[in-house]
Design a protein around this motif. Sequence first.
Motif, short mmCIF file in Angstrom:
data_model
loop_
_atom_site.label_atom_id
_atom_site.label_comp_id
_atom_site.label_asym_id
_atom_site.label_seq_id
_atom_site.Cartn_x
_atom_site.Cartn_y
_atom_site.Cartn_z
N LYS A 210 0.95 -1.29 0.04
CA LYS A 210 -0.07 0.14 -0.24
C LYS A 210 0.74 1.38 0.07
N TYR A 211 1.85 1.29 0.84
CA TYR A 211 2.76 2.74 0.96
C TYR A 211 4.29 2.16 0.69
N PRO A 212 4.64 1.77 -0.45
CA PRO A 212 5.91 1.22 -1.10
C PRO A 212 7.04 2.43 -0.79
N ASP A 213 6.48 3.56 -1.19
CA ASP A 213 7.35 4.92 -1.16
C ASP A 213 7.76 5.24 0.27
N LYS A 214 6.52 5.27 1.15
CA LYS A 214 6.97 5.47 2.70
C LYS A 214 7.83 4.49 2.99
N MET A 215 7.65 3.08 2.69
CA MET A 215 8.48 2.32 3.07
C MET A 215 9.85 2.21 2.62
N ALA A 216 9.99 2.67 1.32
CA ALA A 216 11.71 2.93 1.14
C ALA A 216 12.15 4.20 1.68
N ALA A 217 11.51 5.13 1.99
CA ALA A 217 11.92 6.37 2.52
C ALA A 217 12.51 6.07 4.05
N PHE A 218 11.42 5.25 4.61
CA PHE A 218 11.82 4.99 6.09
C PHE A 218 12.90 4.04 6.33
N ARG A 219 13.12 3.06 5.40
CA ARG A 219 14.28 2.12 4.99
C ARG A 219 15.37 2.69 4.98
N GLU A 220 15.50 4.01 3.90
CA GLU A 220 16.67 4.61 3.68
C GLU A 220 17.09 5.42 4.92
N ILE A 221 16.19 6.01 5.78
CA ILE A 221 16.43 6.44 7.11
C ILE A 221 17.34 5.52 8.19
N VAL A 222 16.61 4.41 8.31
CA VAL A 222 17.15 3.31 9.04
C VAL A 222 18.67 3.01 8.63
N LEU A 223 18.86 2.73 7.34
CA LEU A 223 20.03 2.26 6.79
C LEU A 223 21.30 3.47 6.83
N SER A 224 20.83 4.67 7.29
CA SER A 224 21.84 5.47 7.38
C SER A 224 22.79 5.55 8.51
N LYS A 225 22.03 4.64 9.34
CA LYS A 225 22.93 4.28 10.63
C LYS A 225 23.36 3.01 10.51
N VAL A 226 24.12 2.83 11.65
CA VAL A 226 25.02 1.17 11.65
C VAL A 226 23.79 0.13 11.95
N VAL A 227 23.52 -0.76 11.10
CA VAL A 227 22.38 -1.79 11.57
C VAL A 227 23.05 -3.09 11.44
N CYS A 228 22.15 -4.19 11.85
CA CYS A 228 22.68 -5.39 12.03
C CYS A 228 21.72 -6.04 10.93
N PHE A 229 22.32 -6.81 9.99
CA PHE A 229 21.40 -7.52 8.93
C PHE A 229 21.47 -9.14 9.51
N ALA A 230 19.90 -9.50 9.31
CA ALA A 230 19.73 -10.82 9.85
C ALA A 230 19.27 -11.69 8.71
N ASN B 93 16.85 -16.19 12.69
CA ASN B 93 16.55 -15.90 14.12
C ASN B 93 18.08 -16.04 14.96
N LYS B 94 18.70 -16.74 14.48
CA LYS B 94 20.30 -16.88 15.24
C LYS B 94 20.88 -15.51 14.99
N ASP B 95 20.87 -14.99 13.80
CA ASP B 95 21.69 -13.58 13.59
C ASP B 95 20.87 -12.50 14.53
N ILE B 96 19.49 -12.75 14.71
CA ILE B 96 18.81 -11.59 15.59
C ILE B 96 19.13 -11.72 17.03
N GLU B 97 19.36 -12.87 17.47
CA GLU B 97 19.70 -13.36 18.97
C GLU B 97 21.02 -12.69 19.17
N LEU B 98 21.95 -13.06 18.16
CA LEU B 98 23.59 -12.40 18.31
C LEU B 98 23.39 -11.06 18.26
N GLY B 99 22.64 -10.56 17.22
CA GLY B 99 23.01 -9.26 17.02
C GLY B 99 22.44 -8.29 18.13
N ILE B 100 21.30 -8.97 18.89
CA ILE B 100 20.87 -8.32 19.97
C ILE B 100 21.83 -8.29 21.04
N ILE B 101 22.46 -9.51 21.52
CA ILE B 101 23.36 -9.60 22.67
C ILE B 101 24.73 -8.59 22.35
#
Length: 258
Positions: free
Chosen positions: A121-141, A144-152
Motif C-alpha cells: 500500500k505504501y511502498p514509497d513510504k517504506m523505501a524512505a523509512f528504510r533509507e533513514i534506518v540504513l543511514s545508521k549502523v544496523v545489523c542484517f539478519a 533468528n540466530k542472527d537476530i539473537e546474536l545481534g541483540i546480545i
Amino acid sequence: MKKKYQIFISSTYTDLQEERQAAVQAILEAGHIPAGMELFKAGNASQLQTIYRWIDESDIYLLILGGRYGSLEPCSQKGYTQLEYEYAVSKGIPAFSIVINDELLQTKIEKMGYKNVMEQKYPDKMAAFREIVLSKVVCFASDNKDIELGIIKAINEIAELYSLRGWVREPKPEKNIQTIEDEKIKNKKKYFVNDDCITCGACMEDCLVNAISYNDDDTKAVIDQNVCIGCGECETVCPIGAIVDSRFWNLDEVFQNN
C-alpha cells in the motif's frame, strides 16, 4: 550487582512474529526485560501516547525492520513503527536496528505469501523509512540466530557507551546482632515439666545452663525459660517422660504451673 535493562521492541507485527519472539528470547536469556506493544492495536492515538511512555521508561530501543511499513497514524501520515523510531531517536534513547535481509525476506515470502511480507500500500513510504534506518549502523539478519546474536552484541556495546539507568534488585537488609538473637529466642524450643514429675533430679544434673530447679514445695521440677537454651537434654534424660516441648503441651496450663 548486574543491572537489568528494559528494551523496547518495535516492528510491524503480523509479518514479524517469529522474529519478535526470537528477540524476546534473546533479551530474556541475557537477563534483561523485553517490552513490546503486542497488546495495543495500531491506529489509536491514546495508545500511541502509552507506547511513547513505555519508550521513555526503557533503557534501549530496538527496531526490527522487515518488508512492511504498517498502518498510518492519521495526523502525521507516517507509520506507527516509524513514529516510534523517530520518537526514541528524538529523546536520545540508545537505539539499534536489526534489518531482515533479502534472503530471509524471500524465505518468508515463500512461507507466508508476498502480500503478507512486502509492503503493497505504501511502498514509497517504506523505501524512505528504510533509507533513514540504513543511514545508521544496523545489523542484517538472515535467520533468528542472527537476530539473537545481534541483540546480545548491541546490548553489550550500548551498555559500555551509555550510562543506562537499568534496574537493580534491592539488596536484602543485613540483620544486626539483636535481630539474630531475637530470632533465636523466637525459634527456640521450649520445654516444660508436667505433673508426672517424680523429682528424681536427673534433669537438674544434666542441664547445661542450670535452668532447672524445684518449685517451692519441692514437688515438681520447674524450667526457667529465661535461662533455658532449648537443647532438649532434660527431655532425653527424664526417666518417665515428664518433660515435653511446647508443641505437645497445653500452654495455658503450663504457664499456670511453671
